[in-house]
Structures are given as structure tokens and as C-alpha cells.
Design a protein around this motif. Structure first.
Motif, PDB file in Angstrom:
ATOM      1  N   VAL B  74     -13.753 193.284  18.344  1.00 41.58           N
ATOM      2  CA  VAL B  74     -13.391 192.429  19.305  1.00 41.58           C
ATOM      3  C   VAL B  74     -13.664 191.011  18.512  1.00 41.58           C
ATOM      4  O   VAL B  74     -14.818 190.449  18.295  1.00 41.58           O
ATOM      5  CB  VAL B  74     -14.451 192.482  20.516  1.00 41.58           C
ATOM      6  CG1 VAL B  74     -14.178 191.245  21.424  1.00 41.58           C
ATOM      7  CG2 VAL B  74     -14.255 193.691  20.952  1.00 41.58           C
ATOM      8  N   THR B  75     -12.753 190.301  18.519  1.00 42.80           N
ATOM      9  CA  THR B  75     -12.727 189.207  17.815  1.00 42.80           C
ATOM     10  C   THR B  75     -12.539 187.793  18.682  1.00 42.80           C
ATOM     11  O   THR B  75     -11.356 187.767  19.389  1.00 42.80           O
ATOM     12  CB  THR B  75     -11.677 188.637  16.518  1.00 42.80           C
ATOM     13  OG1 THR B  75     -11.753 189.811  15.679  1.00 42.80           O
ATOM     14  CG2 THR B  75     -11.892 187.464  15.923  1.00 42.80           C
ATOM     15  N   ALA B  76     -13.379 186.809  18.970  1.00 46.36           N
ATOM     16  CA  ALA B  76     -13.137 185.935  20.054  1.00 46.36           C
ATOM     17  C   ALA B  76     -12.595 184.682  19.207  1.00 46.36           C
ATOM     18  O   ALA B  76     -13.196 184.156  18.204  1.00 46.36           O
ATOM     19  CB  ALA B  76     -14.431 185.619  20.656  1.00 46.36           C
ATOM     20  N   VAL B  77     -11.422 184.049  19.938  1.00 48.46           N
ATOM     21  CA  VAL B  77     -10.653 183.052  19.135  1.00 48.46           C
ATOM     22  C   VAL B  77     -10.535 181.988  20.140  1.00 48.46           C
ATOM     23  O   VAL B  77     -10.282 182.027  21.055  1.00 48.46           O
ATOM     24  CB  VAL B  77      -9.277 183.809  18.936  1.00 48.46           C
ATOM     25  CG1 VAL B  77      -8.302 182.529  18.363  1.00 48.46           C
ATOM     26  CG2 VAL B  77      -9.383 184.703  17.598  1.00 48.46           C
ATOM     27  N   THR B  78     -10.673 180.498  19.406  1.00 50.73           N
ATOM     28  CA  THR B  78     -10.743 179.318  20.183  1.00 50.73           C
ATOM     29  C   THR B  78      -9.863 178.591  19.317  1.00 50.73           C
ATOM     30  O   THR B  78      -9.829 178.495  18.218  1.00 50.73           O
ATOM     31  CB  THR B  78     -11.867 178.820  20.804  1.00 50.73           C
ATOM     32  OG1 THR B  78     -11.307 178.030  21.906  1.00 50.73           O
ATOM     33  CG2 THR B  78     -12.548 178.035  19.746  1.00 50.73           C
ATOM     34  N   ALA B 118       0.521 177.469  18.059  1.00 49.02           N
ATOM     35  CA  ALA B 118      -0.566 177.615  17.017  1.00 49.02           C
ATOM     36  C   ALA B 118      -1.148 178.804  17.235  1.00 49.02           C
ATOM     37  O   ALA B 118      -1.547 179.498  16.269  1.00 49.02           O
ATOM     38  CB  ALA B 118      -1.495 176.447  17.308  1.00 49.02           C
ATOM     39  N   LEU B 119      -1.412 179.394  18.443  1.00 54.50           N
ATOM     40  CA  LEU B 119      -2.012 180.582  18.585  1.00 54.50           C
ATOM     41  C   LEU B 119      -1.413 181.629  18.070  1.00 54.50           C
ATOM     42  O   LEU B 119      -2.062 182.823  17.467  1.00 54.50           O
ATOM     43  CB  LEU B 119      -2.501 180.721  20.114  1.00 54.50           C
ATOM     44  CG  LEU B 119      -3.622 179.867  20.569  1.00 54.50           C
ATOM     45  CD1 LEU B 119      -3.789 179.908  22.210  1.00 54.50           C
ATOM     46  CD2 LEU B 119      -4.756 180.038  20.024  1.00 54.50           C
ATOM     47  N   ALA B 120       0.017 181.626  18.166  1.00 56.30           N
ATOM     48  CA  ALA B 120       0.662 182.780  17.697  1.00 56.30           C
ATOM     49  C   ALA B 120       0.689 182.885  16.465  1.00 56.30           C
ATOM     50  O   ALA B 120       0.533 184.014  15.587  1.00 56.30           O
ATOM     51  CB  ALA B 120       2.246 182.546  18.387  1.00 56.30           C
ATOM     52  N   ALA B 121       0.600 181.816  15.602  1.00 52.48           N
ATOM     53  CA  ALA B 121       0.552 181.851  14.321  1.00 52.48           C
ATOM     54  C   ALA B 121      -0.725 182.419  13.764  1.00 52.48           C
ATOM     55  O   ALA B 121      -0.843 182.956  12.697  1.00 52.48           O
ATOM     56  CB  ALA B 121       0.943 180.379  13.686  1.00 52.48           C
TER      57      ALA B 121
END
Ligand SMILES: Cc1cc2nc3c(=O)[nH]c(=O)nc-3n(C[C@H](O)[C@H](O)[C@H](O)COP(=O)(O)OP(=O)(O)OC[C@H]3O[C@@H](n4cnc5c(N)ncnc54)[C@H](O)[C@@H]3O)c2cc1C
Ligand SMILES: Nc1ncnc2c1ncn2[C@@H]1O[C@H](COP(=O)(O)O)[C@@H](O)[C@H]1O
Lengths: 332, 281
Positions: B74-78, B118-121
Motif C-alpha cells: 500500500v503506497t500513499a502518494v501525494t 503528473a499523477l499518471a506519469a
């Protein structure tokens, strides 16, 4: 004049009548929301319609009275069988043909999602929650839970805009048209057919106005203590929609679609009557742009009184029925 | 420190690699302001409360499959300015296994189109995932555009507004089954993973970080990435890469309290008089 593409969605699986949400619509068969979109479209340019299903004669005539020149319809079952993406593919392919200055959609959850994908497909800026639109496609909208009014614009050659209900008074065009109808064949991207609708349950029709479109909303919260009757009876006496706080929907006293607030509907009716609701920030986010607010709450210290035009410190189980009886008395 | 490169395949048969998108937003309980250039003043920000729901959903899915030990991730990404790492830290305290922070000057002022780009990349850069979980909407932008745009950009199925979510696994193949409550219909939808799933606040009751979680979070990895790291040009994001602009903003005068009366037996009638005075009957 530039073309403005207006999207008209059908409740999937229904017959040829567009979204039945609009009540008391002066033009049969077309929802009030669709008429608002067409009215705004004419401010900007020439309305062209994309409809997600075949249209009845009645609806075509109604579209003609709104000055629609051309209707593109899609009859492919994918629009009903898969979530959102096929509708965006359809719109993108129509838009590619007519190069509109703008695409207008309703501001429902699904309307915004179609807009989102369309934005990517057309490399177009998307403005949601518009409550006004001018000739230059500058859209007015409230942000930060209604604390600011901003004017926003797409900087791209086509703008995708979702419009909130009750943003404009629907008006017919000065000259009626006889729109040409073309059935288009859409090709769907593989990922567009990725999410299948496997089961669909129609929500019971309440007979009350749609919450997002209603002129008056009567809302109940935890204070109704399981019994929405006084709220519903007052709503019916006023021809109003019924709303609720999350505490009331979480408790299962009323369906989730009645929830007003940050994670429910944002409403701005002429009158919002709040009963047995404390007025938490997430509730206020959904109703504080209402023209008038009346609050009924037992607790004089409830935050809802800070935003009420009329605050009544009292028991909703006596205040609401008395008001309902008084309305009926005055009317008889 | 490098991120773990988990893959459902090879480890536990039903293990999942989940990315949760968490946004750092101004606290809705405080007064929020538009600042220079009509962009949001981001001081006093927190993890968006609506992003606690996808995080909880991710943790539950992973735990049901044996957690980290069972090969799940589970990776939290911001994505956001330096301070936005606080959202990832909070997510790690709540229980995310590792964090990623995409931070770059050029990202400032991104609209949904630029954010989703940006999030897709970033997600592509992280490698194959089974699930990208997001919140219903960010409590600052309130557009709900990012999940659908992300799905479109990643060419993944979009399962949005899920008020329940189940993942059914058969060997290495997973299928998401979700409930979606619309206004006129309640739907059950299905998608083969990988998919982008946005969840509502109906889906679960997010847990709070406990002492153990807060201590454990100190040892968890947070990787900071720049746009160059993920191969995105500065002009494609931020104000330059955005497709919308806010031209002007006006504060709406805050509502003020009107007349407050106490019911002495006639308040219902007074209410009706108020409505009559305002032509609402
Ligand atoms: C992520 C998140 C999203 C949320 N989204 C929403 C949302 O969209 N909408 C929403 O509403 N909330 C939302 N909430 C919940 C919100 O924070 C409040 O908990 C909720 O609004 C409280 O509902 P309430 O006012 O009905 O209940 P309470 O706060 O319990 O208030 C009940 C009120 O009823 C009064 N009362 C009791 N009995 C009577 C009586 N007989 N007559 C008159 N008054 C009476 C009491 O004095 C009290 O003020 C959200 C919360 C979170 C964390
Ligand atoms: N900058 C960001 N960083 C991480 N997640 C984001 C960001 N922006 C949007 N999201 C995700 O997308 C969801 C919807 O956001 P929005 O489309 O802005 O309303 C949020 O709940 C987040 O899960």
C-alpha cells in the motif's frame, strides 16, 4: 456563429424519454436541466445536441423550439452497459466533427465525470459547477464551500463546462427549428469498455421535486430521531424536496441521495429549512448559498443559527406540524 | 532508500499492489483563503479527510490478503509542495506501508488536467499496480475530475463513486466489484484490475493512527520525486500546463445570523408568516 454542443443524457435502460428528473417542465419530454443548458448554449452560439439514445418525436420538437439545428444520437448499447467512458467517447467523436466552442453538460456526478474524460480526449479545459456563463465563455462558480465567487475560463480552443441546476431561467428560442437527426456510430477504446454495469436498481420515484433543482428544500437531521414524517409533510405542503444531514442518512432513516453537504448534494434553493441539524461545516458546505435559511433546533447554541435568516429555538416535532397546518389552513 | 518493488504476482497469489492518492489540503475547519493569482493559500493544510476512505479501503484489502508479509503493498502518494509530505506521513501513521511525494516548483497552480497528467506519469513510473485508489473529491478543488482523468490517461477502467468495494481474485487475476449509488439508479459495477477506483465516505470507517502506528511510521520509506525523475516537462504542468484559469475572485460576504426566536407555542405560525413575507407560499 460558433457551435455549442449540449449533452442530453438518458437514464440508461429507459425508453426514449430523457432524464425524468425535471418536474413541471413547460416543454414536454425535455428536463428543466436540459432546457437550461440549451438556453445558456444560445448565449454563446448555436446549440447542437448529442443525445445518448434515440429521441421521441416529442423531444425532437422540444429541441426545435430551443433552436437546435442538429441532433447527434447514439443508439449503441455500450452507453448503457458500461460506466461513463463510452458516453465520453461518443461526445468526443461528435465534437471532433463539429469543432464546437464549448460542450455543456449537467453538473451531476456522472456529468462531471463525462466532462473529465472529454477534457482529456479533446485536450480541453474543464470548468465544473458553473452557475453562470457569458458570451466569452467565462463561467461563474462558487468555490471553497461557497465562500468565494470566481470567474473561470478554459484556455483551450474548446471549453467543457458543467452547469448547476437553477443557473438560468429556461427560455425557448425566438425561432423554432426542425433539427436534423443523425445516428452516429461510435468506436470505443478498449479501456472504455472496462467497467461493466452488472446490476442496476431504479430508485423509487418520490413524486417530489429533484433535490438539486428544487426551489425549496426541507431537510432533517439527527434531531428527527428516526421519524421524517414532520419534515416530509412540511415539504409536501410547500412543494419542496426533502434533504437530510449525513447523520440522518447514515442512520438509514432516509436514502443517501437525500444527503446535503460536502459529500452529498450542494443545493442553493430560494429557501432551505433545516430541522434538527446542528450545522457542521460539512453540512453548511452544501447549503449555505441558499437564498434564505430557516433553522429549527432545540439547542440555542447550535452553529446553524449563525447562518440562519430565521432561527427558531424549539422542538421540530411541534414547530413543523404547526407550520404545515398553518400553510394548509391559509390555502383552504 | 529505495521503494520496495512488490508484485502481486510471485508472492501470495491474491496479493495486491495498491497506490492510494492522498492530497494535502487546507483544513476545512478553518477559514480558507484564495491568495495571490487566485490560487489557494495552502498554509495550515492537512491530509484531505476524504482521502482517509481510500486509504482505509486499501488497508482492509491488503490485510485480508495477509498484509505486507503476504506480499501486498500500500503506497500513499501525494503531489504538492514541500509541506505536502505531511499528508504522506499521516497516511503512513494510519497504516500505509510506504510513501511517495512528487514535489516540484513547476507543479504550482496545476488544475485537474495538469494534476492528472503528473499523477499518471508518476503512477507509470512506479511500475505495474493492481489498484489506484482515490478519494471522492478533494476538499479544496472539489471538482472530482482527477480520478476520471487519471483513468483516461492511464487507459485503465474507471470505477468511480464506489460506496462498497470488493476484490475477487482468481490466481493472478483480480476483479473489482463495486456499488455505485446514483440519483436515479444504484448500480453494481465490475472491472478487471488494474483499475482506478474512487471511493465515497460511505465505504468504511477510517481508522485513527495509534501510538504503535505513529512509531512505526518513523521507519517507513518516503521517496521524493521530481518532475525530471518521472519524465514530465515543467511546461506541461503547473500554471503553464493547465487548461483552465481563474480570472477573478470575490469573497462572498459571510452569512450573518438573522432573527432568532424561541418557540412559545406559535413558532410554526411565525415560520409561515416569514415565508409569506418572502413570497414563498
Ligand atoms: C468526511 C466527512 C464528510 C461529511 N459530509 C457530510 C455531508 O455531506 N453532509 C452532512 O450533513 N454532514 C456531513 N458530515 C458529518 C458532519 O460532520 C456532522 O456530523 C453531521 O452533519 C451532523 O448531522 P446532524 O446535524 O443531523 O446531527 P447532530 O450534529 O447530532 O445534530 C442534531 C441536532 O438536532 C437538534 N435536535 C435534536 N432533537 C431535536 C428536536 N426534537 N427538535 C429540534 N432540534 C433537535 C440538536 O440540538 C442538534 O443540534 C461529514 C463528515 C465527515 C467527516
Ligand atoms: N495533488 C494530489 N495529490 C494526490 N492525490 C490527488 C491530488 N489531487 C487529486 N488527488 C486525488 O484525486 C481525488 C479527487 O480530487 P479532485 O478531482 O481534485 O476533486 C482526491 O480525493 C485524491 O485522491
Amino acid at each position: 456563429m460558433s457551435a455549442v454542443l449540449v449533452y442530453i443524457d438518458f437514464p440508461a435502460g429507459s425508453d426514449a424519454s430523457p432524464d425524468a428528473a425535471g418536474t413541471g417542465t413547460p416543454t414536454a419530454g425535455l428536463s428543466k436541466m436540459s432546457m437550461e443548458l440549451l438556453t445558456l448554449a444560445r448565449v454563446v452560439g448555436e446549440p447542437i445536441v448529442a443525445a445518448s439514445g434515440p429521441l421521441s418525436e416529442e423531444v425532437r420538437t422540444a429541441l426545435g423550439s430551443h433552436g437546435v439545428q442538429q441532433i447527434f444520437q447514439c443508439e449503441q448499447s455500450e452507453l448503457r452497459e458500461y460506466l461513463v467512458a463510452p458516453k465520453a467517447d461518443f461526445l468526443a467523436q461528435v465534437a471532433a466533427r463539429i469543432s464546437p466552442a464549448a460542450v455543456l453538460l449537467d453538473n451531476s456526478a456522472e456529468g462531471k465525470e463525462i466532462a473529465a474524460r472529454l477534457g482529456v480526449a479533446l485536450s480541453a479545459g474543464v470548468v465544473t459547477d458553473a452557475i453562470g456563463l457569458d458570451r466569452a465563455l467565462l463561467a461563474e462558480k462558487a468555490v471553497l464551500a461557497g465562500s468565494y465567487l470566481v470567474k473561470a475560463r478554459a484556455t483551450t480552443s474548446v471549453a467543457v463546462i458543467t452547469v448547476k441546476a437553477n443557473s438560468v431561467t429556461p427560455e425557448q428560442a425566438a425561432h423554432a427549428t426542425a433539427p436534423a437527426v443523425e445516428t452516429v456510430k461510435v468506436s470505443f477504446g478498449p479501456a472504455s469498455l472496462g467497467t461493466r454495469i452488472v446490476e442496476r436498481t431504479a430508485r423509487p420515484i418520490s413524486g417530489r421535486p429533484d433535490l438539486s433543482e428544487a426551489r425549496i428544500v426541507v431537510a432533517g437531521g439527527r434531531g428527527v430521531n428516526g421519524d421524517f414524517t414532520p419534515v416530509e409533510e412540511l415539504a409536501d405542503a410547500l412543494g419542496a424536496a426533502v434533504g437530510a444531514s449525513r447523520a440522518a442518512t447514515d442512520a438509514g432513516w432516509i436514502e443517501h441521495s437525500a444527503q446535503v453537504g460536502q459529500t452529498g448534494k450542494t443545493v442553493s434553493p430560494q429557501l432551505y429549512i433545516s430541522a434538527g441539524i446542528s450545522g457542521a461545516i460539512q453540512q453548511k458546505a452544501g447549503m449555505q448559498t441558499s437564498t434564505l435559511i430557516v433553522a429549527v433546533n432545540k439547542d440555542a447554541d447550535s452553529p446553524v443559527f449563525e447562518i440562519a435568516d430565521l432561527g427558531i429555538v424549539g422542538d421540530l416535532f411541534s414547530v413543523l406540524p404547526q407550520a404545515t397546518a398553518e400553510i394548509k389552513r391559509r390555502r383552504s | 532508500m529505495e521503494l520496495a518493488a512488490p508484485s502481486g504476482a510471485g508472492s501470495g497469489a491474491a496479493a495486491l499492489n495498491i497506490v492510494v492518492l492522498v492530497k494535502h489540503v487546507p483544513d476545512t475547519q478553518l477559514n480558507r483563503r484564495l491568495g495571490e493569482g487566485n490560487t489557494l493559500d495552502r498554509a495550515e493544510s492537512i491530509l484531505s479527510e476524504l482521502d482517509e476512505y481510500p486509504l482505509e479501503a486499501a488497508l482492509q484489502l491488503a490485510e485480508a490478503r495477509g498484509g505486507e508479509a503476504g506480499g501486498n503493498m500500500v503506497t500513499a502518494v501525494t503531489m504538492g509542495p514541500a509541506a505536502a509530505v505531511a499528508a504522506v506521513k499521516k497516511a503512513l501513521q494510519i497504516g500505509a506501508y510506504q510513501g511517495v511525494h512528487l514535489s516540484d516548483q513547476a507543479l504550482a497552480g496545476s488544475d485537474a488536467a495538469a494534476s492528472s497528467l503528473a499523477l499518471a506519469a508518476l503512477i507509470r513510473h512506479l511500475g505495474p499496480v493492481d489498484l489506484v485508489l482515490t478519494g471522492l473529491t478533494s476538499t479544496d478543488g472539489e471538482t472530482s475530475l482527477v480520478p476520471a482523468q487519471l483513468a483516461a490517461r492511464l487507459e485503465l477502467p474507471q470505477v468511480t463513486f464506489a460506496s462498497s468495494l470488493e476484490v475477487i481474485s482468481e490466481g493472478d487475476s483480480h476483479k473489482a466489484v463495486a456499488r455505485r449509488d446514483g440519483d436515479t439508479y444504484a448500480d453494481v459495477v465490475e472491472a478487471v484490475l488494474p483499475a482506478v477506483v474512487s471511493v465515497t465516505d460511505q465505504i468504511n470507517h477510517p481508522r485513527y493512527p495509534n501510538f504503535k502506528g505513529i512509531m512505526a511510521a518513523k521507519k517507513k520509506i518516503i521517496k521524493t520525486l521530481s518532475l525530471a525523475d518521472i519524465g514530465v516537462a515543467g511546461e506541461d504542468v503547473g500554471t503553464a500546463g493547465s487548461w483552465t484559469v481563474v480570472e477573478s475572485a470575490a469573497v462572498r460576504p459571510p452569512r450573518t445570523a438573522g432573527t432568532i426566536i424561541t418557540d412559545e407555542g406559535h413558532a410554526g405560525i411565525q415560520l409561515v408568516e416569514f415565508l409569506a413575507d418572502h413570497q414563498l407560499l
